[in-house]
Design a protein around this motif. Structure first.
Motif, PDB file in Angstrom:
ATOM      1  N   LYS A  70      34.632 -16.417  32.931  1.00 18.12           N
ATOM      2  CA  LYS A  70      34.590 -16.734  34.719  1.00 18.12           C
ATOM      3  C   LYS A  70      33.596 -16.026  35.428  1.00 18.12           C
ATOM      4  O   LYS A  70      33.190 -16.810  36.336  1.00 18.12           O
ATOM      5  CB  LYS A  70      35.985 -16.256  35.000  1.00 18.12           C
ATOM      6  N   GLN A  71      33.114 -14.937  34.895  1.00 17.94           N
ATOM      7  CA  GLN A  71      31.799 -14.099  35.541  1.00 17.94           C
ATOM      8  C   GLN A  71      30.616 -14.919  35.322  1.00 17.94           C
ATOM      9  O   GLN A  71      29.957 -15.309  36.305  1.00 17.94           O
ATOM     10  CB  GLN A  71      31.505 -12.810  35.180  1.00 17.94           C
ATOM     11  N   LYS A  72      30.457 -15.489  34.230  1.00 19.13           N
ATOM     12  CA  LYS A  72      29.296 -16.413  33.914  1.00 19.13           C
ATOM     13  C   LYS A  72      29.567 -17.859  34.494  1.00 19.13           C
ATOM     14  O   LYS A  72      28.266 -18.453  34.955  1.00 19.13           O
ATOM     15  CB  LYS A  72      29.156 -16.501  32.423  1.00 19.13           C
ATOM     16  N   CYS A  73      30.642 -18.473  34.459  1.00 19.37           N
ATOM     17  CA  CYS A  73      30.885 -19.751  34.670  1.00 19.37           C
ATOM     18  C   CYS A  73      32.240 -19.742  35.839  1.00 19.37           C
ATOM     19  O   CYS A  73      33.189 -20.263  35.452  1.00 19.37           O
ATOM     20  CB  CYS A  73      31.090 -20.708  33.690  1.00 19.37           C
ATOM     21  N   PRO A  74      31.867 -19.242  37.067  1.00 18.65           N
ATOM     22  CA  PRO A  74      32.917 -19.193  37.903  1.00 18.65           C
ATOM     23  C   PRO A  74      33.745 -20.423  38.301  1.00 18.65           C
ATOM     24  O   PRO A  74      34.861 -20.335  38.518  1.00 18.65           O
ATOM     25  CB  PRO A  74      32.150 -18.482  39.147  1.00 18.65           C
ATOM     26  N   THR A  75      33.223 -21.599  38.280  1.00 19.91           N
ATOM     27  CA  THR A  75      33.768 -22.925  38.652  1.00 19.91           C
ATOM     28  C   THR A  75      34.371 -23.735  37.443  1.00 19.91           C
ATOM     29  O   THR A  75      34.942 -24.704  37.613  1.00 19.91           O
ATOM     30  CB  THR A  75      32.832 -23.775  39.299  1.00 19.91           C
ATOM     31  N   LEU A  76      34.169 -23.072  36.085  1.00 20.49           N
ATOM     32  CA  LEU A  76      34.608 -23.549  35.043  1.00 20.49           C
ATOM     33  C   LEU A  76      36.237 -23.710  34.954  1.00 20.49           C
ATOM     34  O   LEU A  76      36.604 -22.612  34.863  1.00 20.49           O
ATOM     35  CB  LEU A  76      33.976 -23.045  33.712  1.00 20.49           C
ATOM     36  N   PRO A  77      36.691 -24.825  34.981  1.00 19.13           N
ATOM     37  CA  PRO A  77      38.386 -24.909  34.804  1.00 19.13           C
ATOM     38  C   PRO A  77      38.616 -24.483  33.281  1.00 19.13           C
ATOM     39  O   PRO A  77      38.045 -25.093  32.276  1.00 19.13           O
ATOM     40  CB  PRO A  77      38.732 -26.208  34.982  1.00 19.13           C
ATOM     41  N   VAL A  78      39.318 -23.474  32.968  1.00 24.01           N
ATOM     42  CA  VAL A  78      39.743 -22.758  31.751  1.00 24.01           C
ATOM     43  C   VAL A  78      41.269 -23.129  31.728  1.00 24.01           C
ATOM     44  O   VAL A  78      41.962 -22.782  32.363  1.00 24.01           O
ATOM     45  CB  VAL A  78      39.588 -21.387  31.751  1.00 24.01           C
ATOM     46  N   ILE A  79      41.625 -23.770  30.568  1.00 25.53           N
ATOM     47  CA  ILE A  79      42.955 -24.153  30.422  1.00 25.53           C
ATOM     48  C   ILE A  79      43.134 -23.041  28.923  1.00 25.53           C
ATOM     49  O   ILE A  79      42.739 -23.461  27.927  1.00 25.53           O
ATOM     50  CB  ILE A  79      43.221 -25.509  29.893  1.00 25.53           C
ATOM     51  N   THR A  80      44.161 -22.059  29.031  1.00 27.71           N
ATOM     52  CA  THR A  80      44.518 -21.350  28.185  1.00 27.71           C
ATOM     53  C   THR A  80      45.693 -21.837  27.328  1.00 27.71           C
ATOM     54  O   THR A  80      46.537 -22.628  27.879  1.00 27.71           O
ATOM     55  CB  THR A  80      44.736 -20.012  28.452  1.00 27.71           C
ATOM     56  N   ILE A  81      45.437 -21.800  25.981  1.00 29.07           N
ATOM     57  CA  ILE A  81      46.621 -22.263  25.126  1.00 29.07           C
ATOM     58  C   ILE A  81      47.175 -21.247  24.309  1.00 29.07           C
ATOM     59  O   ILE A  81      46.294 -20.348  23.768  1.00 29.07           O
ATOM     60  CB  ILE A  81      46.091 -23.793  24.260  1.00 29.07           C
ATOM     61  N   SER A  82      48.310 -21.281  24.016  1.00 27.09           N
ATOM     62  CA  SER A  82      48.881 -20.154  23.333  1.00 27.09           C
ATOM     63  C   SER A  82      50.348 -20.687  22.684  1.00 27.09           C
ATOM     64  O   SER A  82      50.817 -21.606  23.341  1.00 27.09           O
ATOM     65  CB  SER A  82      49.239 -18.891  23.763  1.00 27.09           C
ATOM     66  N   ALA A  83      50.777 -20.335  21.535  1.00 32.13           N
ATOM     67  CA  ALA A  83      51.939 -20.629  20.747  1.00 32.13           C
ATOM     68  C   ALA A  83      52.944 -19.396  21.471  1.00 32.13           C
ATOM     69  O   ALA A  83      54.081 -19.561  21.114  1.00 32.13           O
ATOM     70  CB  ALA A  83      51.897 -20.327  19.168  1.00 32.13           C
ATOM     71  N   TYR A  84      52.593 -18.495  21.940  1.00 33.54           N
ATOM     72  CA  TYR A  84      53.399 -17.407  22.420  1.00 33.54           C
ATOM     73  C   TYR A  84      53.622 -17.603  24.028  1.00 33.54           C
ATOM     74  O   TYR A  84      52.661 -17.294  24.775  1.00 33.54           O
ATOM     75  CB  TYR A  84      52.767 -15.976  22.261  1.00 33.54           C
ATOM     76  N   ASP A  85      54.571 -18.318  24.460  1.00 35.59           N
ATOM     77  CA  ASP A  85      54.936 -18.760  25.738  1.00 35.59           C
ATOM     78  C   ASP A  85      56.013 -17.827  26.141  1.00 35.59           C
ATOM     79  O   ASP A  85      56.939 -18.307  26.487  1.00 35.59           O
ATOM     80  CB  ASP A  85      55.154 -19.931  25.915  1.00 35.59           C
ATOM     81  N   ASN A  86      55.673 -16.527  26.546  1.00 26.27           N
ATOM     82  CA  ASN A  86      56.728 -15.642  26.872  1.00 26.27           C
ATOM     83  C   ASN A  86      56.616 -15.159  28.347  1.00 26.27           C
ATOM     84  O   ASN A  86      57.399 -14.428  28.799  1.00 26.27           O
ATOM     85  CB  ASN A  86      56.791 -14.074  25.902  1.00 26.27           C
ATOM     86  N   GLY A  87      55.883 -15.995  29.000  1.00 24.63           N
ATOM     87  CA  GLY A  87      55.821 -15.694  30.268  1.00 24.63           C
ATOM     88  C   GLY A  87      54.844 -14.767  30.770  1.00 24.63           C
ATOM     89  O   GLY A  87      54.076 -14.923  31.680  1.00 24.63           O
ATOM     90  N   MET A  88      54.685 -13.573  29.931  1.00 25.06           N
ATOM     91  CA  MET A  88      53.649 -12.589  30.079  1.00 25.06           C
ATOM     92  C   MET A  88      52.251 -13.003  29.935  1.00 25.06           C
ATOM     93  O   MET A  88      51.346 -12.666  30.899  1.00 25.06           O
ATOM     94  CB  MET A  88      54.040 -11.260  29.303  1.00 25.06           C
ATOM     95  N   GLU A  89      52.006 -13.694  28.907  1.00 23.27           N
ATOM     96  CA  GLU A  89      50.755 -14.073  28.538  1.00 23.27           C
ATOM     97  C   GLU A  89      50.191 -15.326  29.587  1.00 23.27           C
ATOM     98  O   GLU A  89      49.129 -15.450  30.016  1.00 23.27           O
ATOM     99  CB  GLU A  89      50.475 -14.932  27.233  1.00 23.27           C
ATOM    100  N   LYS A  90      51.101 -16.124  29.884  1.00 25.89           N
ATOM    101  CA  LYS A  90      50.659 -17.075  31.075  1.00 25.89           C
ATOM    102  C   LYS A  90      50.466 -16.369  32.511  1.00 25.89           C
ATOM    103  O   LYS A  90      49.500 -16.433  33.096  1.00 25.89           O
ATOM    104  CB  LYS A  90      52.168 -18.106  31.454  1.00 25.89           C
ATOM    105  N   GLN A  91      51.280 -15.321  32.698  1.00 23.80           N
ATOM    106  CA  GLN A  91      50.641 -14.530  33.911  1.00 23.80           C
ATOM    107  C   GLN A  91      49.415 -13.837  33.583  1.00 23.80           C
ATOM    108  O   GLN A  91      48.777 -14.039  34.745  1.00 23.80           O
ATOM    109  CB  GLN A  91      51.931 -13.399  34.076  1.00 23.80           C
TER     110      GLN A  91
END
Length: 120
Positions: A70-91
């Motif tokens: 995000k520092q290098k590409c501040p306007t780049l939309p990043v979609i994180t993906i994970s098998a661990y959806d415990n709420g904490m990672e999403k936050q």
């Protein structure tokens, strides 16, 4: 005509292919890599229009790399993906600058809705 580009950084080949097949239908040019280091080099060579970033990769944490991306590409939309959806990672991901969090497994319908929300 060349459409917008998407880079997927995920170590699961099946996830990469599913994303690629779905995203090509939306008019995107899709490239994928299976390691964080390779993905970071790809971003440096040519910034994609959208980045799908797995949080848990064999050579590092996508979550740890997110602030640098995000520092290098501040306007780049990043979609994180994970098998661990415990709420904490999403936050953590959204707090670090991710635009969206996509939990695995996901359906093509979930992906289509996500892409439509990014386009609008």
């Amino acid at each position: 005509m060349k459409g917008p580009s998407i880079l997927i950084i995920d170590d699961e080949p099946d996830i990469c292919r599913l994303l690629q097949l779905s995203l090509v239908r939306h008019g995107y040019n899709v490239k994928y890599v299976h390691a964080l280091g390779e993905g970071m080099k790809s971003i440096q060579r040519q910034q994609p229009d959208i980045l799908f970033l797995d949080i848990h990769l064999p050579d590092g944490s996508g979550l740890d790399a997110l602030p640098a991306i995000k520092q290098k590409c501040p306007t780049l939309p990043v979609i994180t993906i994970s098998a661990y959806d415990n709420g904490m990672e999403k936050q953590k991901a959204l707090g670090a600058g991710a635009a969206f969090f996509l939990a695995k497994p996901f359906s093509v319908k979930n992906l289509d809705e996500l892409i439509n929300s990014i386009k609008s």
